[in-house]
Design a protein around this motif. Structure first.
Motif, PDB file in Angstrom:
ATOM      1  N   ASP A   1      -1.910  -1.629  -6.440  1.00 53.04           N
ATOM      2  CA  ASP A   1      -2.007  -0.198  -6.730  1.00 53.04           C
ATOM      3  C   ASP A   1      -1.436   0.033  -8.125  1.00 53.04           C
ATOM      4  O   ASP A   1      -0.295  -0.342  -8.409  1.00 53.04           O
ATOM      5  CB  ASP A   1      -1.225   0.603  -5.695  1.00 53.04           C
TER       6      ASP A   1
ATOM      7  N   GLU B   1      -8.884   2.095  -0.601  1.00 50.36           N
ATOM      8  CA  GLU B   1      -7.743   1.273  -1.006  1.00 50.36           C
ATOM      9  C   GLU B   1      -7.170   0.509   0.174  1.00 50.36           C
ATOM     10  O   GLU B   1      -6.806  -0.665   0.056  1.00 50.36           O
ATOM     11  CB  GLU B   1      -6.649   2.160  -1.612  1.00 50.36           C
ATOM     12  N   VAL B   2      -7.079   1.181   1.327  1.00 49.47           N
ATOM     13  CA  VAL B   2      -6.530   0.527   2.515  1.00 49.47           C
ATOM     14  C   VAL B   2      -7.373  -0.685   2.899  1.00 49.47           C
ATOM     15  O   VAL B   2      -6.868  -1.794   3.086  1.00 49.47           O
ATOM     16  CB  VAL B   2      -6.450   1.511   3.705  1.00 49.47           C
TER      17      VAL B   2
ATOM     18  N   ALA C   1      -7.089  -3.515   0.299  1.00 54.54           N
ATOM     19  CA  ALA C   1      -5.811  -4.232   0.358  1.00 54.54           C
ATOM     20  C   ALA C   1      -5.770  -5.175   1.552  1.00 54.54           C
ATOM     21  O   ALA C   1      -5.296  -6.316   1.442  1.00 54.54           O
ATOM     22  CB  ALA C   1      -4.658  -3.241   0.430  1.00 54.54           C
TER      23      ALA C   1
ATOM     24  N   LEU D   1       0.848  -1.189   0.000  1.00 52.62           N
ATOM     25  CA  LEU D   1       0.000   0.000   0.000  1.00 52.62           C
ATOM     26  C   LEU D   1       0.879   1.231   0.000  1.00 52.62           C
ATOM     27  O   LEU D   1       1.879   1.287   0.724  1.00 52.62           O
ATOM     28  CB  LEU D   1      -0.853   0.047   1.263  1.00 52.62           C
ATOM     29  N   LEU D   2       0.526   2.215  -0.786  1.00 52.27           N
ATOM     30  CA  LEU D   2       1.196   3.497  -0.688  1.00 52.27           C
ATOM     31  C   LEU D   2       0.783   4.200   0.601  1.00 52.27           C
ATOM     32  O   LEU D   2      -0.356   4.071   1.062  1.00 52.27           O
ATOM     33  CB  LEU D   2       0.841   4.380  -1.883  1.00 52.27           C
ATOM     34  N   LYS D   3       1.717   4.950   1.199  1.00 58.00           N
ATOM     35  CA  LYS D   3       1.427   5.617   2.460  1.00 58.00           C
ATOM     36  C   LYS D   3       0.358   6.691   2.324  1.00 58.00           C
ATOM     37  O   LYS D   3      -0.242   7.095   3.320  1.00 58.00           O
ATOM     38  CB  LYS D   3       2.709   6.209   3.051  1.00 58.00           C
ATOM     39  N   ASP D   4       0.090   7.138   1.107  1.00 56.16           N
ATOM     40  CA  ASP D   4      -0.965   8.138   0.916  1.00 56.16           C
ATOM     41  C   ASP D   4      -2.234   7.527   0.302  1.00 56.16           C
ATOM     42  O   ASP D   4      -3.068   8.222  -0.268  1.00 56.16           O
ATOM     43  CB  ASP D   4      -0.472   9.293   0.045  1.00 56.16           C
ATOM     44  N   ALA D   5      -2.396   6.202   0.450  1.00 53.89           N
ATOM     45  CA  ALA D   5      -3.571   5.536  -0.089  1.00 53.89           C
ATOM     46  C   ALA D   5      -4.841   6.020   0.594  1.00 53.89           C
ATOM     47  O   ALA D   5      -4.825   6.411   1.767  1.00 53.89           O
ATOM     48  CB  ALA D   5      -3.440   4.019   0.086  1.00 53.89           C
ATOM     49  N   GLY D   6      -5.935   5.991  -0.138  1.00 51.56           N
ATOM     50  CA  GLY D   6      -7.223   6.408   0.410  1.00 51.56           C
ATOM     51  C   GLY D   6      -7.868   5.309   1.225  1.00 51.56           C
ATOM     52  O   GLY D   6      -7.445   4.149   1.178  1.00 51.56           O
TER      53      GLY D   6
END
Length: 230
Positions: A146, A130-131, A134, A122-127
């Motif tokens: 992603d 998305e969190v 995932a 997960l990207l640290k700025d995921a919404g």
């Protein structure tokens, strides 16, 4: 949020997903915890400041049969980094899934973590959506990719030990379905085979391609043009 911890892997059927958050920056960690606590059906059951502390916490939770479903793992940490910690979590607590929490430029480390058994990233700025997607994909042994990170990862992905030509036609079909995020049962339903046979096909194609996880297989399918990143 309330609720008892699980024994690991129990959160994929609509029940609460329990999460251990691992990050060496206290401010970031608290932010992630607050973020997760705001999600419905997600419960944070612990925090750790590095990989070694995470393993100690998991060992304590295992004694109480309260292992989390997912470890949300930062990559760059002192004492024991996220790559080494992922390998140990997967080896010592096989019912626990690891999802990597990454910055966009950490693709080499993400590759290393996936090779050691991480279920996704997960990207640290995921919404929020998305969190949760995932985390839920991880506990269901599905794949969540992603799109932006996937493009970078597939560009840098090492060549598999053997080519796609080593796969049977059925295994190639299964590979595409894995990359689409299908579970073993969904693959079975799609191909009109048993869930056990679907699971066997997945295991065989991973072994043939020298891959450690379904996520790696999905990335390979994207890189080879069998599917497009979502």
């Amino acid at each position: 949020m309330s609720g008892a911890g699980s024994t690991g892997g129990a959160g994929g059927t609509g029940s609460t997903i329990t999460v251990l958050v691992v990050d060496d920056h206290a401010v970031v960690r608290r932010g992630v915890v607050a973020y997760l606590d705001a999600l419905e059906d997600v419960e944070v059951v612990g925090e750790a400041e590095d990989g070694r502390a995470a393993l100690e916490r998991l060992a304590q939770q295992a004694v109480l049969s309260e292992l989390p479903d997912v470890v949300l793992m930062d990559l760059q940490m002192p004492r024991l980094d996220g790559v080494a910690a992922t390998e140990e979590v997967v080896r010592r607590f096989p019912g626990v899934k690891v999802v990597i929490l990454t910055s966009f430029g950490e693709t080499e480390r993400v590759h290393a973590a996936l090779e050691r058994g991480a279920s996704g990233y997960l990207l640290k700025d995921a919404g929020p959506a998305e969190v949760e997607a995932a985390l839920r994909a991880a506990v269901r042994d599905e794949v969540f990719l992603d799109a932006a990170v996937t493009r970078r990862l597939t560009q840098e992905m090492r060549a598999p030990r053997v080519g796609l030509g080593a796969l049977t036609a059925r295994e190639r079909e299964v590979l595409v379905l894995v990359a689409e995020g299908r579970s073993n049962q969904e693959i079975a339903d799609q191909l009109v085979i048993s869930e056990r046979t679907a699971r066997t096909h997945v295991s065989h194609l991973l072994a043939k391609m020298g891959l450690a996880s379904r996520t790696q297989a999905a990335l390979l399918a994207v890189r080879e043009g069998l599917v497009s990143p979502r």
